[in-house]
Design a protein around this motif. Structure first.
Motif, mmCIF file in Angstrom:
data_model
loop_
_atom_site.group_PDB
_atom_site.id
_atom_site.type_symbol
_atom_site.label_atom_id
_atom_site.label_comp_id
_atom_site.label_asym_id
_atom_site.label_seq_id
_atom_site.Cartn_x
_atom_site.Cartn_y
_atom_site.Cartn_z
ATOM 1 N N UNK A 198 1.231 14.804 13.583
ATOM 2 C CA UNK A 198 0.624 15.931 12.879
ATOM 3 C C UNK A 198 -0.796 15.625 12.395
ATOM 4 N N UNK A 199 -1.155 14.353 12.420
ATOM 5 C CA UNK A 199 -2.494 13.952 11.991
ATOM 6 C C UNK A 199 -3.016 12.886 12.952
ATOM 7 N N UNK A 200 -3.222 13.284 14.223
ATOM 8 C CA UNK A 200 -3.642 12.314 15.241
ATOM 9 C C UNK A 200 -4.973 11.666 14.908
ATOM 10 N N UNK A 201 -4.993 10.339 15.035
ATOM 11 C CA UNK A 201 -6.204 9.568 14.774
ATOM 12 C C UNK A 201 -6.782 9.845 13.389
ATOM 13 N N UNK A 202 -5.890 10.224 12.471
ATOM 14 C CA UNK A 202 -6.275 10.477 11.082
ATOM 15 C C UNK A 202 -7.426 11.480 10.976
ATOM 16 N N UNK A 203 -7.284 12.599 11.689
ATOM 17 C CA UNK A 203 -8.314 13.639 11.658
ATOM 18 C C UNK A 203 -8.505 14.236 10.267
ATOM 19 N N UNK A 204 -7.455 14.142 9.427
ATOM 20 C CA UNK A 204 -7.557 14.693 8.069
ATOM 21 C C UNK A 204 -8.172 13.699 7.083
ATOM 22 N N UNK A 205 -8.574 12.552 7.600
ATOM 23 C CA UNK A 205 -9.283 11.544 6.818
ATOM 24 C C UNK A 205 -8.480 11.121 5.587
ATOM 25 N N UNK A 206 -7.216 10.839 5.797
ATOM 26 C CA UNK A 206 -6.354 10.367 4.715
ATOM 27 C C UNK A 206 -6.662 8.886 4.452
ATOM 28 N N UNK A 207 -6.972 8.557 3.205
ATOM 29 C CA UNK A 207 -7.242 7.155 2.861
ATOM 30 C C UNK A 207 -5.998 6.470 2.328
ATOM 31 N N UNK A 208 -5.174 7.193 1.566
ATOM 32 C CA UNK A 208 -3.924 6.622 1.090
ATOM 33 C C UNK A 208 -3.044 7.729 0.537
ATOM 34 N N UNK A 209 -1.749 7.455 0.472
ATOM 35 C CA UNK A 209 -0.782 8.400 -0.086
ATOM 36 C C UNK A 209 -0.015 7.677 -1.192
ATOM 37 N N UNK A 210 -0.024 8.225 -2.393
ATOM 38 C CA UNK A 210 0.679 7.625 -3.519
ATOM 39 C C UNK A 210 1.836 8.525 -3.929
ATOM 40 N N UNK A 211 3.014 7.940 -4.068
ATOM 41 C CA UNK A 211 4.182 8.669 -4.546
ATOM 42 C C UNK A 211 4.653 7.982 -5.825
ATOM 43 N N UNK A 212 4.584 8.684 -6.947
ATOM 44 C CA UNK A 212 4.960 8.109 -8.239
ATOM 45 C C UNK A 212 6.337 8.607 -8.654
ATOM 46 N N UNK A 213 7.175 7.673 -9.082
ATOM 47 C CA UNK A 213 8.530 7.986 -9.501
ATOM 48 C C UNK A 213 8.712 7.583 -10.959
ATOM 49 N N UNK A 214 9.133 8.505 -11.825
ATOM 50 C CA UNK A 214 9.360 8.144 -13.229
ATOM 51 C C UNK A 214 10.549 7.207 -13.352
ATOM 52 N N UNK A 215 10.519 6.378 -14.369
ATOM 53 C CA UNK A 215 11.604 5.436 -14.590
ATOM 54 C C UNK A 215 11.859 5.298 -16.079
ATOM 55 N N UNK A 216 13.104 5.247 -16.487
ATOM 56 C CA UNK A 216 13.439 5.236 -17.905
ATOM 57 C C UNK A 216 13.089 3.923 -18.583
#
Length: 215
Positions: free
Chosen positions: A21-39
């Motif tokens: 869906x993003x061949x050769x990083x055409x959308x110029x994504x540098x990084x993806x962060x997913x944050x999960x809360x923790x008690x």
């Protein structure tokens, strides 16, 4: 930056993280962060994916350096299935990544994914090749553990079927969390230290009360 709140599913990340869906990083994504809360952990847990860090542009390496400096542990995922078609080698960008991680004194866990595509003999050969190349650059001793030969597909399948993940996956998970546990800045370790101090204080108070009662 594009911020998405609420439950994060694979379908949400696919348009940015999937090569189809993003061949050769055409959308110029540098990084993806997913944050999960923790008690227990102070700030929760954040998983940061750096897609295409082998991209030679400064934009990618800037994001990579930022993650290396902030992360408590780094996981380098290598597609090991290519070893079945004539061997495997660590490219220049991978070596550069490891050198930067060593400079920042960050633990690095190498995960050889798609290991289910290889025979046991091919896995042993691939591991030896990786070790030889890392030793050549003086990077082998920086690893807290030898490379893990895993299959993300098998782990996901086990989760979907509601059964325990493969033993190798459990081994990797335990090694990673033990490394994080020894990180003083993570809230869980600080909390454990406080509990230890409280327990010591409680024992001292109990001893004092017993002494007073005896007198």
């Amino acid at each position: 930056p594009l911020r998405l709140d609420g439950p994060i599913t694979v379908d949400v990340l696919t348009p940015y993280a999937d090569q189809r869906h993003n061949p050769n990083n055409q959308k110029r994504v540098t990084h993806i962060s997913v944050s999960l809360p923790h008690q227990v952990l102070d700030l929760g847990i954040t998983y940061v994916d750096i897609p295409g860090f082998d991209d030679p542009t400064d934009r990618i390496w800037s994001a990579t350096d930022d993650v290396i400096q902030r992360a408590h542990a780094l996981v380098l995922v290598v597609d090991i299935s290519v070893a079945a078609d004539g061997g495997i080698t660590l490219d220049k960008s991978t070596v550069e990544f490891l050198k930067r991680a060593r400079k920042e004194q960050r633990p690095v866990f190498i995960v050889c994914n798609k290991a289910d595509k290889l025979s046991t003999g091919d896995q042993e050969t691939a591991q030896q090749i990786i070790q030889d190349e890392l030793e050549e650059f003086g990077l082998w001793t920086m690893l807290p553990r030898q490379p893990f030969f895993l299959s993300a597909e098998e782990a996901v399948s086990a989760q979907e079927r509601g059964v325990a993940p493969p033993a190798r996956y459990e081994d990797f998970s335990e090694a990673l969390w033990k490394s994080l546990w020894r990180t003083e800045s993570i809230g869980l370790r600080r909390l454990y230290r406080v509990f230890g101090q409280l327990q010591t204080a409680s024992e001292e108070v109990s001893a004092l009360i017993s002494s007073r009662q005896a007198q």
